[in-house]
Design a protein around this motif. Structure first.
Motif, short mmCIF file in Angstrom:
data_model
loop_
_atom_site.label_atom_id
_atom_site.label_comp_id
_atom_site.label_asym_id
_atom_site.label_seq_id
_atom_site.Cartn_x
_atom_site.Cartn_y
_atom_site.Cartn_z
N ASN B 115 0.83 -1.20 0.00
CA ASN B 115 0.00 0.00 0.00
C ASN B 115 0.87 1.27 0.00
O ASN B 115 0.65 2.18 -0.79
CB ASN B 115 -0.89 -0.05 1.25
N ILE B 116 1.92 1.27 0.84
CA ILE B 116 2.76 2.49 0.88
C ILE B 116 3.76 2.54 -0.26
O ILE B 116 4.32 3.59 -0.55
CB ILE B 116 3.48 2.66 2.24
N CYS B 117 3.98 1.41 -0.91
CA CYS B 117 4.86 1.44 -2.09
C CYS B 117 4.09 1.95 -3.32
O CYS B 117 4.63 2.66 -4.14
CB CYS B 117 5.44 0.06 -2.37
N SER B 118 2.80 1.57 -3.42
CA SER B 118 1.99 2.13 -4.50
C SER B 118 1.80 3.62 -4.26
O SER B 118 1.81 4.41 -5.20
CB SER B 118 0.62 1.45 -4.56
N ALA B 119 1.59 3.98 -3.01
CA ALA B 119 1.57 5.38 -2.59
C ALA B 119 0.60 6.25 -3.38
O ALA B 119 0.91 7.39 -3.74
CB ALA B 119 2.99 5.97 -2.65
N VAL B 120 -0.59 5.69 -3.65
CA VAL B 120 -1.61 6.55 -4.26
C VAL B 120 -2.21 7.42 -3.14
O VAL B 120 -2.24 7.01 -1.98
CB VAL B 120 -2.72 5.73 -4.97
N PRO B 121 -2.65 8.62 -3.47
CA PRO B 121 -3.09 9.54 -2.41
C PRO B 121 -4.19 8.98 -1.50
O PRO B 121 -4.24 9.33 -0.33
CB PRO B 121 -3.58 10.76 -3.19
N CYS B 122 -5.06 8.11 -2.05
CA CYS B 122 -6.17 7.63 -1.22
C CYS B 122 -5.80 6.43 -0.35
O CYS B 122 -6.66 5.85 0.28
CB CYS B 122 -7.36 7.29 -2.11
N MET B 123 -4.53 6.07 -0.31
CA MET B 123 -4.14 4.89 0.50
C MET B 123 -4.52 5.08 1.96
O MET B 123 -4.54 6.20 2.47
CB MET B 123 -2.65 4.64 0.37
N ASP B 124 -4.79 3.98 2.63
CA ASP B 124 -5.17 4.05 4.04
C ASP B 124 -3.99 3.89 4.99
O ASP B 124 -4.05 4.32 6.14
CB ASP B 124 -6.22 2.97 4.34
N SER B 125 -2.92 3.27 4.53
CA SER B 125 -1.81 3.01 5.45
C SER B 125 -0.97 4.24 5.73
O SER B 125 -0.30 4.32 6.76
CB SER B 125 -0.89 1.92 4.87
N GLY B 126 -0.97 5.19 4.82
CA GLY B 126 -0.11 6.36 4.98
C GLY B 126 -0.38 7.15 6.25
O GLY B 126 0.52 7.34 7.08
N PRO B 127 -1.62 7.62 6.43
CA PRO B 127 -1.92 8.37 7.65
C PRO B 127 -1.61 7.57 8.91
O PRO B 127 -1.17 8.13 9.92
CB PRO B 127 -3.42 8.65 7.53
N LEU B 128 -1.83 6.26 8.84
CA LEU B 128 -1.55 5.41 9.99
C LEU B 128 -0.06 5.47 10.37
O LEU B 128 0.30 5.68 11.53
CB LEU B 128 -1.94 3.96 9.63
N LEU B 129 0.77 5.29 9.38
CA LEU B 129 2.21 5.22 9.67
C LEU B 129 2.75 6.56 10.15
O LEU B 129 3.56 6.61 11.08
CB LEU B 129 2.98 4.75 8.43
N ILE B 130 2.31 7.63 9.53
CA ILE B 130 2.90 8.90 9.97
C ILE B 130 2.37 9.33 11.33
O ILE B 130 3.06 10.00 12.09
CB ILE B 130 2.78 10.03 8.92
N ALA B 131 1.16 8.89 11.66
CA ALA B 131 0.66 9.22 13.01
C ALA B 131 1.48 8.49 14.07
O ALA B 131 1.69 9.00 15.17
CB ALA B 131 -0.81 8.85 13.11
N TYR B 132 1.91 7.29 13.75
CA TYR B 132 2.70 6.51 14.70
C TYR B 132 4.19 6.81 14.63
O TYR B 132 4.99 6.13 15.26
CB TYR B 132 2.45 5.01 14.48
N ASP B 133 4.58 7.82 13.86
CA ASP B 133 6.00 8.13 13.67
C ASP B 133 6.75 6.86 13.26
O ASP B 133 7.84 6.55 13.78
CB ASP B 133 6.62 8.72 14.94
N ALA B 134 6.18 6.14 12.33
CA ALA B 134 6.74 4.86 11.92
C ALA B 134 8.00 5.05 11.09
O ALA B 134 8.27 6.14 10.57
CB ALA B 134 5.70 4.08 11.11
N THR B 135 8.71 3.97 10.98
CA THR B 135 9.92 3.94 10.17
C THR B 135 9.75 2.90 9.08
O THR B 135 9.24 1.80 9.35
CB THR B 135 11.12 3.54 11.04
#
Lengths: 778, 295, 151
Positions: B115-135
């Motif tokens: 999901n984050i490799c496709s990185a289309v704007p509507c992806m759901d995983s993006g907001p999740l990861l940045i909220a968690y300060d993920a790496t």
């Protein structure tokens, strides 16, 4: 009256096992052997353009390409009601995606690859993308040749315009009635285009064998109409009806989209280009969206005149239909809607102009409801607005004006017996009309809405049905019909009808999908008429078989045929209690006489039905004089919604639909029509619509962005109510119900939204977005 | 419809084998669930010469919690997340996100990393990861690399992935204080849809908030101005109003076939307010169960 | 490059050479004759191509055939070793399907649900089926049939 044994019972579907086991075969499941060829289509990039040149040379050089054909190979016009189409575009393309040519190859990948290499040189023309542009003075003509097109006598094209057909209805004296009206209300409502979205795409496989016989397997609701149109279109190649065979396996949903002839003409035509080998054309999901029939868009101006007491005395409607690039079928939608666009009301003075307008969008055509969903959105919304302004309860307004048996229809005929008032009463009670409800959530409002509906089958006056019924050695039966099982349960109901006459249980009766070589004629499976028409044919075939049975028993055994009757798969006698002869003992073998000889033989019933009382001949200026409609099925539907004022999202805690089916031959299957039709209708108002860009290209030709509902988007509670006011000419009193369950949905929801929020939305769809922004701006 | 494009396929048995072939190939694509990749190949959007299937790499299939950090391997599917005990216990908002991704048959294949490799704007995983300060954890022939999720996304469909690298997984550090979250996703109906707006809010017991938006921005963003406004403050209706005013400064929605810009802005505000309320309630132990939609 | 794959198809051991760009749905249908999975949208939206891989439903239109090397694939055909399942019988009893095109995928999705959760509530059933589009039935008779055997 004797209790029915099979009619009226919720028999399980006779095709149920085939469908849950994967045994049911659809077009793409059929095997055609290793020499099957595949076709890919060269499509128009433009909504409107002149084709200057087609260069196939590069594509021809791709290994595996067998043949490339274009318009010049098939300069033949065709069409169901109007010959305005060619098999492939000739000099001009009229919508984005229109077929220009086809590449036939050994495998699908090669065909697709090569089709992309066919170079088409165009001169782009201004595209007409809505009815306003099309009707403008000096508008470009989409069909300059319109005056030369062959069409049915009840169409009235306007030469040198973009009007393909104008259906005019004039009843009473509208002008005078408006003068006498205490109130006049006028408004305009719009409906966009919609897609059927059968889960199975269209497909066709053609084989023109070396003996000059053309067989076409299609996913179709209309095998005989297809055979007829193939024969008409390909007559220049020397094909006659007897040489053409159309075989239709199970189809994965129709909803009108697989009626008539759309892409299937390609299967037939391409087969003639590669004689001796089968060729398959299978639409992609995107093609399914942009190059089959679409439900036409509508702009409806509705004007209603009433007396103070709420009696409607005048109605003047102008319906402008965005019918698309070709209207060979769609013009009849316009026609049918025009005849009935006053709704199920008794209105003495009516004027309707239903205008079929060519545009450079994909061809419009039949879709479950056949124009009625579209005009009912405006009409039933408008009646609520009127009720609000006149401070009359919307149900009272409807009940007061509801059409009753014997009332005069728009074309001068009389309304059939019907249970409309009963339907209104029942949905009113079930939805607890008048009981105001509030949500526990302050963000949410609850509203209720109602809509009435009516619809008649739209068909030529000579749309007939026929059936064969064959007994087998063990007393089981095969019924041959060409009515299509499109999911509605036709096969099961036909078995029930025969079962009732012959006392053979439905599980001992097999009814299968058509093959025009084997199964007798049926016009088409459209218009909610096959249960009625084909049902009558099957009933009469069963009666014919029964009479043959009695005849044999009389001749062989000397029994008085007047005393004979059937019971539990045996012949019995009213005058001789000891007499009983099992059907299986003689329906093939015959009955042996004392001298060893036999009487009788294989029982083969034949039935036919023609609605002899209909006629499409009428005055073109008024529509008076004919009898175009066989009968109307009527009903009422009501809904309770809970709408979130902030998000605009609508939930449906309850929906009720009451429909007068005449006689419920199989109540469970009717409930299936109600449950399924309601959701399809609700989706058109809440979620779906086709979006085109400013070049006429469809931008949501997929389920990602054309949102058909999922199992999570259904009403919480559905209450189906079956009303039975018999249709005298129907099988056991039945009339059609397939489309009717969908058509009240849009105005019913619009009315509920207004009830909840005080907001009238006059254009479909009524999405969450539209509601939320309307609330925000109000 | 058949795939016209031709490519080679390899299913390496070890990460080093995968990295070796990646280094050698001109235009390789990594295949995990394939729900994006196979569709893109069908549509000719992706035209790899080699497809490297990483489903055989067991070390990438894990979901594990070690050293106060959750590791979601590149092979972990959304269904794996939904069924994971660790996630239900420690990261229930991930469960809430995963339940809104597509439908079961897709979730059984689709991965967070895909999901984050496709990185289309509507992806759901993006907001999740940045909220968690993920790496985002990467492996390449030169070794491993770790990139903060916020730097991973560069533009729509463009990430910080370099040629020859594989994303091995993502790490989500467990917030140091008690916290709760809420995921709000706008679709056109209840069933499966691509987000028109999505946002994730974490409410922490130290009075801070982490708020991230997706679908209304080219790449997912943390709503820093709103966080700054809210952090340490008592959440009052007037403060929420102020925060809602800031939303338009945080997002850049567009009008497309799925929704208009106006509706997206409107809904971002509604969803923010409801999500904030839900997250705080959950933090206080009186919120609705995870998986309950707030809209 | 063509490669040989070995996998189980509804219990049967299969060895087959495939090109990497062959899609599982097409291999199952066109080369192995398992016609119950259908192509409805070709991009994972509709669920008619549903098959199981190792007990989990997948969109076979989005799986390369070569990926199932060493895996167990089950289509609707593979559920019926001892005749129709109770679920299928319930679907017949409830007249759950109309055109039947979505049925194979729907049945596999419901089967997966019941393997994980023998007593699903209505919402869980709706959620499990939500990737399988049906245009005919309005879903209610399908949900009813599942509820009937889990009560």
């Amino acid at each position: 009256m004797e209790e029915n044994k099979y009619i009226g019972k919720s028999t399980v579907r006779i095709d149920g096992k085939a469908k849950v086991s994967g045994a049911a075969e659809f077009i793409d499941d059929l095997d055609f052997g290793p020499d099957l060829l595949y076709a890919a289509i060269v499509e128009s990039k433009f909504a409107h353009a002149i084709i200057n040149k087609i260069d196939t040379s590069e594509a021809e050089n791709i290994p595996g390409v067998v043949k490339i054909v274009t318009g010049k190979d098939f300069p033949f016009r065709f069409g169901l009601y109007m010959h305005d189409r060619f098999i492939f575009a000739q000099d001009r393309v009229r919508f984005v995606g229109e077929q220009i040519g086809a590449v036939i190859a050994r495998d699908a990948a090669t065909a697709l690859k090569a089709a992309k290499l066919v170079r088409v040189d165009y001169t782009e023309l201004p595209a007409i993308l809505n009815v306003e542009q099309a009707l403008a003075k000096d508008a470009n003509l989409i069909h300059p040749e319109l005056r030369h097109y062959k069409h049915v006598p009840w169409f009235f094209p306007k030469s040198d315009t973009n009007i393909a057909h104008l259906r005019k209805v004039r009843k009473g004296d509208v002008e005078k009635a408006f003068k006498e009206s205490d109130f006049i209300f006028e408004d305009t409502y719009t409906v966009p285009r919609y897609a059927h979205c059968a889960i199975e795409v269209h497909g066709a496989v053609g084989l023109y064998d070396n003996s000059d016989r053309l067989t076409v397997w299609t996913a179709s609701q209309s095998p005989y109409t297809q055979r007829n149109l193939f024969a008409e279109a390909l007559a220049p190649l020397g094909l006659s009806h007897k040489d053409i065979r159309v075989i239709t396996p199970f189809i994965g949903g129709g909803f009108g989209g697989k009626a008539g002839v759309s892409m299937e003409i390609l299967g037939a035509a391409l087969a003639t280009a590669v004689k001796g080998r089968p060729v398959k054309v299978l639409w992609s999901r995107a093609q399914e969206f942009y190059n089959t029939y679409q439900r036409q868009g509508l702009t409806a101006r509705i004007k209603v005149g009433l007396k103070k007491d709420g009696t409607i005395i005048a109605m003047d409607n102008i319906l402008n239909w965005d019918a698309g690039a070709y209207v060979e079928y769609g013009a009849n939608v316009v026609n049918a809607a025009g005849l009935s666009a006053s709704g199920p009301y008794n209105i003495p003075n009516v004027s309707i102009d239903s205008v079929c307008v060519y545009t450079n969008l994909p061809p419009g055509g039949p879709y479950r409801g056949f124009g009625y969903s579209e005009f009912l959105f405006g009409l039933e919304s408008h009646l609520n607005e009127i009720a609000k302004k006149m401070k009359i309860d919307p149900i009272q307004l409807r009940r007061k004006n509801a059409i009753r048996e014997g009332d005069i229809l728009n074309y001068g005929g009389k309304m059939n017996a019907n249970g409309l008032i009963e339907a209104i009463d029942k949905v009113e009670k079930e939805i607890e009309w008048g009981k105001k409800e509030t949500s526990s959530d302050p963000n949410k409002a609850i509203g209720k809405g109602i809509a009435l509906f009516w619809k008649a089958p739209a068909m030529p006056p000579n749309a007939s049905s026929s059936a064969f019924l064959k007994f087998n050695e063990d007393g089981s039966i095969n019924i041959l019909i060409s009515g299509m099982e499109i999911g509605q349960g036709l096969l099961t109901v036909m078995a029930q009808i025969a079962a009732e006459v012959l006392t053979v249980p439905p599980e001992k009766i097999r009814v299968e999908t058509p093959d025009t070589d084997r199964n007798p004629y049926e016009w088409q499976t459209v218009g909610s008429h096959v249960t009625w028409g084909c049902g009558r044919a099957v009933e009469s075939a069963a009666i014919d078989a029964r009479e043959q049975i009695f005849d044999i028993v009389e001749r062989a055994l000397g029994k008085d045929r007047k005393s004979l009757y059937l019971e539990n798969e045996s012949v019995k006698s009213k005058t001789d209690n000891n007499f009983s002869l099992k059907l299986c003992d003689f329906i093939i073998a015959g009955i042996q006489k004392p001298d060893g000889s036999y009487r009788g033989g294989p029982i083969l019933g034949r039935g036919m039905f023609m609605p002899e009382f209909t006629s499409a001949l009428s005055d073109p200026e008024t529509s008076q004089g004919g009898h175009p409609n066989v009968h109307y099925t009527v009903g009422a539907s009501a809904v309770k919604i809970e709408v979130d004022k902030q998000t605009g999202k609508v939930k449906i805690p309850k929906v009720v639909l009451a429909v007068d089916v005449g006689k419920a031959l199989n109540p469970d299957l009717i409930n299936g029509q109600i449950t399924g039709g309601l959701l399809q209708g609700i989706a058109t108002v809440l979620y779906e619509d086709m979006r085109f860009n400013n070049k006429g290209k469809l931008i949501n030709p997929n389920f990602t962005d054309y949102k058909i509902p999922t199992s999570m988007d259904i009403p919480d509670e559905i209450v189906p109510i079956i009303i039975e006011v018999p249709q005298p000419d129907g099988p056991s009193g039945a009339r059609g119900v397939g489309e009717h369950t969908m058509i009240p949905c849009a105005p019913m929801i619009a009315n509920a939204v207004d009830d909840a929020l005080g907001i009238r939305i006059k254009s479909m769809p009524i999405t969450a977005e539209k509601i939320a922004l309307s609330v925000k701006h109000s | 419809m058949p795939i016209i494009h031709k490519f080679d396929y390899l299913k390496p048995k070890s990460l080093s084998e995968a990295l070796t072939v990646l280094a050698q190939s001109k235009n390789a694509a990594i295949l995990a669930g394939g729900t994006d990749l196979v569709d893109m190949i069908k549509e000719n959007v992706a035209q790899p010469d080699l497809v490297v299937d990483i489903k055989g790499l067991d070390e990438l299939n894990q979901i594990k919690f070690e050293n106060d950090t959750l590791f979601i391997g590149a092979g972990a599917t959304f269904s794996d997340l939904i069924e994971s005990k660790i996630i239900k216990e420690k990261y229930p908002v991930i469960f809430e996100v995963a339940k809104t991704v597509a439908s079961v048959g897709i979730r059984n294949r689709a991965t967070v990393v895909g999901n984050i490799c496709s990185a289309v704007p509507c992806m759901d995983s993006g907001p999740l990861l940045i909220a968690y300060d993920a790496t985002v954890q990467l492996a390449g022939q030169k070794g491993e690399r770790k990139i903060p999720a916020a730097e991973w996304f560069i533009a729509p469909r463009k990430t910080a992935l370099q040629k020859g690298e594989i994303v091995t997984g993502v790490s989500l550090p467990y917030p140091k204080v008690k916290h709760a979250g809420c995921w709000v996703k706008l679709g056109r109906y209840t069933g499966e849809d691509l987000a028109q707006v999505n946002l994730l809010i974490l409410a922490l017991s130290d009075g801070t908030f982490r708020i991230s938006f997706g679908a209304v921005v080219p790449i997912p963003v943390r709503a820093k101005k709103i966080e700054k406004l809210l952090n340490g403050q008592t959440i009052t209706p007037s403060l929420i109003e102020k925060a809602k005013q800031l939303i338009e400064e945080e997002i850049k929605p567009i009008t497309d076939v799925r929704a208009t810009k106006e509706y997206r802005i409107h809904m971002a505000k509604v969803m923010f307010e409801r999500g904030l309320d839900a997250a705080i309630r959950r933090l206080n132990g009186n919120g609705q169960a995870y998986g309950t939609s707030m809209i | 490059m063509r490669q040989e794959i070995k996998f189980k198809l509804s219990g049967e051991a299969i060895a087959l050479e495939v090109n990497p760009n062959e899609v599982l749905l097409e291999v199952l249908r066109d080369r192995l004759g398992a016609k119950s999975p259908k192509c409805g949208c070709d991009k994972g939206d509709c669920g008619t191509c549903t098959v199981m891989i190792n007990g989990k439903t997948v969109r076979s239109c989005l799986v390369l055939a070569i990926e199932v090397d060493g895996q167990e694939v089950v289509t609707l055909e593979g559920l019926m070793d001892s005749g129709l399942t109770p679920l299928q019988k319930s679907f017949i009893e409830h007249n759950s399907f109309q055109c039947g095109f979505c049925a194979p995928g729907m049945i596999l999705s419901a089967t997966e649900l019941l393997a994980k959760n023998q007593k699903p509530n209505k919402h869980e059933i709706q959620e499990a089926l939500s990737g399988n589009l049906c245009r005919c039935t309005g879903y209610t008779p399908i949900i009813d049939a599942i509820e009937a055997i889990t009560k």
